[in-house]
Design a protein around this motif. Structure first.
Motif, mmCIF file in Angstrom:
data_model
loop_
_atom_site.group_PDB
_atom_site.id
_atom_site.type_symbol
_atom_site.label_atom_id
_atom_site.label_comp_id
_atom_site.label_asym_id
_atom_site.label_seq_id
_atom_site.Cartn_x
_atom_site.Cartn_y
_atom_site.Cartn_z
ATOM 1 N N LYS A 133 0.839 -1.208 0.000
ATOM 2 C CA LYS A 133 0.000 0.000 0.000
ATOM 3 C C LYS A 133 0.872 1.256 0.000
ATOM 4 N N LEU A 134 1.950 1.223 0.782
ATOM 5 C CA LEU A 134 2.843 2.375 0.849
ATOM 6 C C LEU A 134 3.552 2.632 -0.480
ATOM 7 N N HIS A 141 -1.622 8.094 -7.082
ATOM 8 C CA HIS A 141 -2.081 9.482 -7.004
ATOM 9 C C HIS A 141 -1.237 10.398 -7.895
ATOM 10 N N ALA A 142 0.063 10.145 -7.927
ATOM 11 C CA ALA A 142 0.939 10.970 -8.754
ATOM 12 C C ALA A 142 0.640 10.777 -10.242
ATOM 13 N N LYS A 150 -8.622 11.795 -10.706
ATOM 14 C CA LYS A 150 -8.549 11.601 -9.267
ATOM 15 C C LYS A 150 -8.891 10.165 -8.904
ATOM 16 N N VAL A 151 -8.077 9.588 -8.056
ATOM 17 C CA VAL A 151 -8.339 8.229 -7.557
ATOM 18 C C VAL A 151 -9.336 8.325 -6.424
ATOM 19 N N ASN A 152 -10.380 7.542 -6.513
ATOM 20 C CA ASN A 152 -11.399 7.560 -5.467
ATOM 21 C C ASN A 152 -10.957 6.737 -4.259
ATOM 22 N N ARG A 153 -10.569 5.499 -4.505
ATOM 23 C CA ARG A 153 -10.167 4.605 -3.411
ATOM 24 C C ARG A 153 -9.190 3.570 -3.939
ATOM 25 N N ILE A 154 -8.254 3.171 -3.095
ATOM 26 C CA ILE A 154 -7.279 2.142 -3.457
ATOM 27 C C ILE A 154 -7.422 0.981 -2.477
ATOM 28 N N SER A 155 -7.572 -0.220 -2.996
ATOM 29 C CA SER A 155 -7.668 -1.406 -2.144
ATOM 30 C C SER A 155 -6.674 -2.460 -2.612
ATOM 31 N N ASN A 169 -16.026 4.211 -11.295
ATOM 32 C CA ASN A 169 -16.126 5.314 -10.329
ATOM 33 C C ASN A 169 -14.777 5.705 -9.728
ATOM 34 N N GLY A 170 -13.705 5.244 -10.351
ATOM 35 C CA GLY A 170 -12.367 5.675 -9.935
ATOM 36 C C GLY A 170 -11.735 4.874 -8.822
ATOM 37 N N ASN A 171 -12.284 3.712 -8.502
ATOM 38 C CA ASN A 171 -11.671 2.837 -7.508
ATOM 39 C C ASN A 171 -10.607 1.969 -8.169
ATOM 40 N N LEU A 172 -9.447 1.911 -7.556
ATOM 41 C CA LEU A 172 -8.363 1.068 -8.053
ATOM 42 C C LEU A 172 -8.119 -0.078 -7.082
ATOM 43 N N SER A 173 -7.855 -1.256 -7.628
ATOM 44 C CA SER A 173 -7.557 -2.425 -6.808
ATOM 45 C C SER A 173 -6.289 -3.078 -7.349
ATOM 46 N N PHE A 174 -5.441 -3.521 -6.443
ATOM 47 C CA PHE A 174 -4.176 -4.141 -6.833
ATOM 48 C C PHE A 174 -3.920 -5.403 -6.012
#
Length: 238
Positions: A133-134, A141-142, A150-155, A169-174
Motif C-alpha cells: 500500500k505504501l 495518485h501521482a 482523481k483516484v477515489n479509493r485504493i484497495s 467510479n475511480g476505484n483502483l484495486s491491486f
C-alpha cells in the motif's frame, strides 16, 4: 449449464486427487484450462452453453498436459524463519529477533521479525501488504494527477488472475503480491490501472496513455507473464 463457480477435487489418473475450480464465463468462447498456483490446482473456464460433464471430460483428455505443468510449479515458500522471499524484486532472508520491539522491518537483504517465531508467517504477510500500500498509493495518485484524474479509493486484494483493476467510479484495486515483484514491474502495473481512469478499455488510445505515463512497458509485461505465477507460491495460507 454451469451457473456458479464450483470448487471440487478430481481424481486424475496421472497424478491422483487434483483441486479443480470450474468458473463459468459469459465472455469465453471456448473451454480453457489454466494452472492456478494459488491453490495447487486447475481452473477450467466454462463458456455459456457448455456442460459440467464436457468441462470435466476435457480435463481428463489433457491429463498429461496438466501433470507436466503441475510438476513445474515452484515449491511453496512460507514466511518462516530461514526462508528467502523477494521484496521489491530483491531476495531477502527472514530472520527473527524475539526480544526486539520494532515489529517487522527490512534492512540489508534481511526481513527482521520481532516476537514469537510461530507468528512470523502472519506478521510478514501483514507487513508486506502494508508495504504494498505504501508503494502503490503514492504512485497511483501521482500518475492520476498527471492526467488530470482523481483516484477515489485504493484497495489491496490477493487476486489470482489480475494484478490490478479500475472501476468506472475511480476505484483502483491491486494485488498485494506486486510488492514481491521488481519495482519497475509494480510501477508499470500502477500506471496501467491509472490509465484506465481516462480510457476504460484496452484501445490504442489507452496504450498511448500508458506510454505517456510510464514509457515502454514490453519488458515489464513479459516479466509478469513469465514470472507472475510464481509470486502466488509465497506465504501459503496467508
Amino acid at each position: 449449464m454451469l451457473r456458479n463457480i464450483e470448487e471440487t477435487e478430481i481424481d486424475l489418473p496421472q497424478i491422483g486427487p487434483l483441486p479443480v475450480r470450474l468458473r463459468p464465463s459469459a465472455r469465453a468462447t471456448r473451454l480453457k484450462l489454466r494452472i492456478d498456483p494459488a491453490f495447487d490446482g486447475v481452473e477450467i473456464v466454462v463458456p455459456n452453453g457448455i456442460s459440467r460433464k464436457t468441462a470435466i471430460s476435457m480435463l481428463y483428455q489433457h491429463g498429461d498436459w496438466v501433470t507436466a505443468h503441475m510438476s513445474r510449479l515452484p515449491e511453496r515458500v512460507q514466511f518462516v524463519p530461514g526462508a528467502w522471499v523477494p521484496f521489491m524484486g530483491n531476495e531477502h532472508a527472514i530472520r527473527t529477533v524475539p526480544d526486539a520491539k520494532r515489529g517487522v522491518w527490512a534492512e540489508a537483504g534481511v526481513i527482521w521479525v520481532s516476537g514469537l517465531p510461530e507468528h512470523t508467517n502472519r506478521r510478514v504477510s501483514d507487513w508486506l501488504k502494508k508495504q504494498a500500500k505504501l508503494e502503490i498509493a503514492p504512485r497511483a495518485h501521482a500518475y492520476a494527477e498527471r492526467i488530470g484524474k482523481k483516484v477515489n479509493r485504493i484497495s489491496l486484494k490477493d487476486t489470482r488472475t489480475r494484478w490490478g483493476s479500475c472501476s468506472s467510479n475511480g476505484n483502483l484495486s491491486f494485488s498485494w503480491r506486486l510488492v514481491l515483484a521488481p519495482e519497475d514491474v509494480l510501477d508499470y502495473v500502477v500506471a496501467h490501472e491509472v490509465a484506465h481512469l481516462q480510457e476504460l478499455n484496452h484501445s490504442a488510445r489507452f496504450w498511448a496513455v500508458v506510454e505517456d505515463l510510464y514509457g515502454p512497458s514490453k519488458k515489464q509485461q513479459h516479466w509478469l507473464k513469465k514470472n507472475g505465477s510464481a509470486l502466488h507460491r509465497y506465504g501459503a495460507g496467508s
